[in-house]
Design an enzyme around this catalytic site. Structure first.
Site, PDB file in Angstrom:
ATOM      1  N   GLY A  14      12.731  48.108  40.228  1.00 37.86           N
ATOM      2  CA  GLY A  14      13.187  48.054  41.621  1.00 37.86           C
ATOM      3  C   GLY A  14      12.019  48.398  42.519  1.00 37.86           C
ATOM      4  NE  ARG A  17      15.949  46.592  49.407  1.00 39.36           N
ATOM      5  CZ  ARG A  17      17.023  46.066  48.794  1.00 39.36           C
ATOM      6  NH1 ARG A  17      17.036  44.790  48.489  1.00 39.36           N
ATOM      7  NH2 ARG A  17      18.067  46.820  48.518  1.00 39.36           N
ATOM      8  CG  ASN A  91      12.816  52.998  43.388  1.00 38.92           C
ATOM      9  OD1 ASN A  91      12.901  54.006  44.073  1.00 38.92           O
ATOM     10  ND2 ASN A  91      13.013  51.778  43.884  1.00 38.92           N
ATOM     11  CB  SER A 143      19.719  61.516  45.118  1.00 39.65           C
ATOM     12  OG  SER A 143      20.299  62.060  46.291  1.00 39.65           O
ATOM     13  CE1 TYR A 157      22.687  57.262  45.413  1.00 39.57           C
ATOM     14  CE2 TYR A 157      22.877  59.525  46.164  1.00 39.57           C
ATOM     15  CZ  TYR A 157      22.113  58.391  45.953  1.00 39.57           C
ATOM     16  OH  TYR A 157      20.762  58.394  46.279  1.00 39.57           O
ATOM     17  CE  LYS A 161      20.327  57.787  42.729  1.00 36.20           C
ATOM     18  NZ  LYS A 161      19.121  57.043  42.328  1.00 36.20           N
ATOM     19  CB  ILE A 190      13.454  58.757  52.210  1.00 36.09           C
ATOM     20  CG1 ILE A 190      13.477  59.930  51.204  1.00 36.09           C
ATOM     21  CG2 ILE A 190      12.062  58.140  52.344  1.00 36.09           C
ATOM     22  CD1 ILE A 190      12.644  61.145  51.582  1.00 36.09           C
TER      23      ILE A 190
END
Ligand code: NAD
Length: 258
Positions: A14, A17, A91, A143, A157, A161, A190
């Protein structure tokens, strides 16, 4: 400090971008040859040419990391392009906000596949590659919500994580004797152009200013370069005693003591 990364090959799962592309540029600037992976072939090609224009040796492959054969395909591509690899950065990732009661089995399978299993697949291939190369480094992008409760709507999520950090710890213990270090980086909020925090800042500047004031002691969003710098350090021989850990890159945002 010279990170001693010259000539190493780094695969970024990943990397076309967002934070992944900043990681590709940071590792490339330190002398790594870079293998990018992302779903969209056009985006991969463009990301590779941006790296090449900066004098960074790079190659890219279009792979959906949620596919069962993604790990083997990515490793094979790295072998074909650069003869193997020394560094894997996991990532790729995403979020699906829902109250726990509304989540379905498919939601859990999808998010665990994207945020966890995809990286474990590549890491498994990476281990055999790194064993034959005498060692290596694996870094997963988790994260701060893998380390502490993110709040309502984040069960998918948060769970995926934290599982990443848990798996990395056991991998680090098992692989230490073979010179393979495994660590995680836990970004806070971020902001980079085109990212989700950037969108929110443009749409709701006042609410975001309040969010920063209430949640981030350093008083600003993090940058993707700041995440990439820590990944480059952890990937490097300079971090030779660092394994099985997770480093927050969050301006003091997280509240957890551990
Ligand atoms: P992003 O959406 O901008 O980028 C995600 C990357 O993953 C892209 O390169 C995309 O191509 C890739 N990707 C997604 N699904 C894929 C798939 N099925 N197959 C192949 N590639 C796929 O997100 P980002 O903000 O740059 O986040 C990168 C990582 O950092 C994620 O794991 C995210 O959870 C984590 N993170 C981000 C923040 C933040 O504030 N941006 C905070 C904490 C953690």
């Amino acid at each position: 400090m010279d990170l001693e990364l010259g000539g190493k090959v780094a695969v970024i799962g990943g990397g076309s971008r967002g934070i992944g592309s900043y990681i590709a540029h940071a590792l490339g600037a330190e002398g790594c040859r870079v293998v990018l992976t992302a779903r969209d072939a056009g985006q991969v090609k463009e990301a590779v040419s941006v790296l090449n224009a900066k004098g960074i040796e790079a190659a890219g492959v279009s792979v959906d990391v949620t596919d069962a054969d993604s790990g083997e395909r990515i490793s094979q591509f790295a072998r074909d392009s650069f003869g193997g690899f020394d560094i894997y950065v996991g990532n790729a990732g995403g979020n699906r906000r829902k109250s726990f009661a509304d989540t379905t089995d498919q939601d859990w399978l999808d998010l665990l596949n994207l945020n966890l299993l995809s990286h474990l697949r590549v890491a498994r291939s990476a281990v055999s590659e790194m064993r034959s190369g005498g060692g290596g480094a694996i870094v997963f992008i988790s994260s701060v919500f893998g380390r502490e409760a993110g709040g309502p709507g984040l069960s998918l999520y948060n769970t995926s994580k934290s599982a990443m950090i848990s798996a990395a710890k056991i991998m680090a213990i098992e692989l230490a004797g073979e010179g393979i270090r495994v660590n995680c980086v836990a970004p806070g909020s971020i902001r980079f152009p085109g990212g989700s925090w950037d969108r929110r800042c443009i749409e709701q500047p006042d609410a975001m200013a309040k969010f920063v004031e209430a949640n981030i002691p350093l008083g600003r969003f993090g940058t993707a370069e700041e995440v990439a710098n820590v990944v480059a350090f952890l990937s490097s021989p300079r971090a030779s005693l660092v394994t099985g850990t997770c480093i927050n890159v969050d301006g003091g945002q997280s509240r957890s003591l551990i």
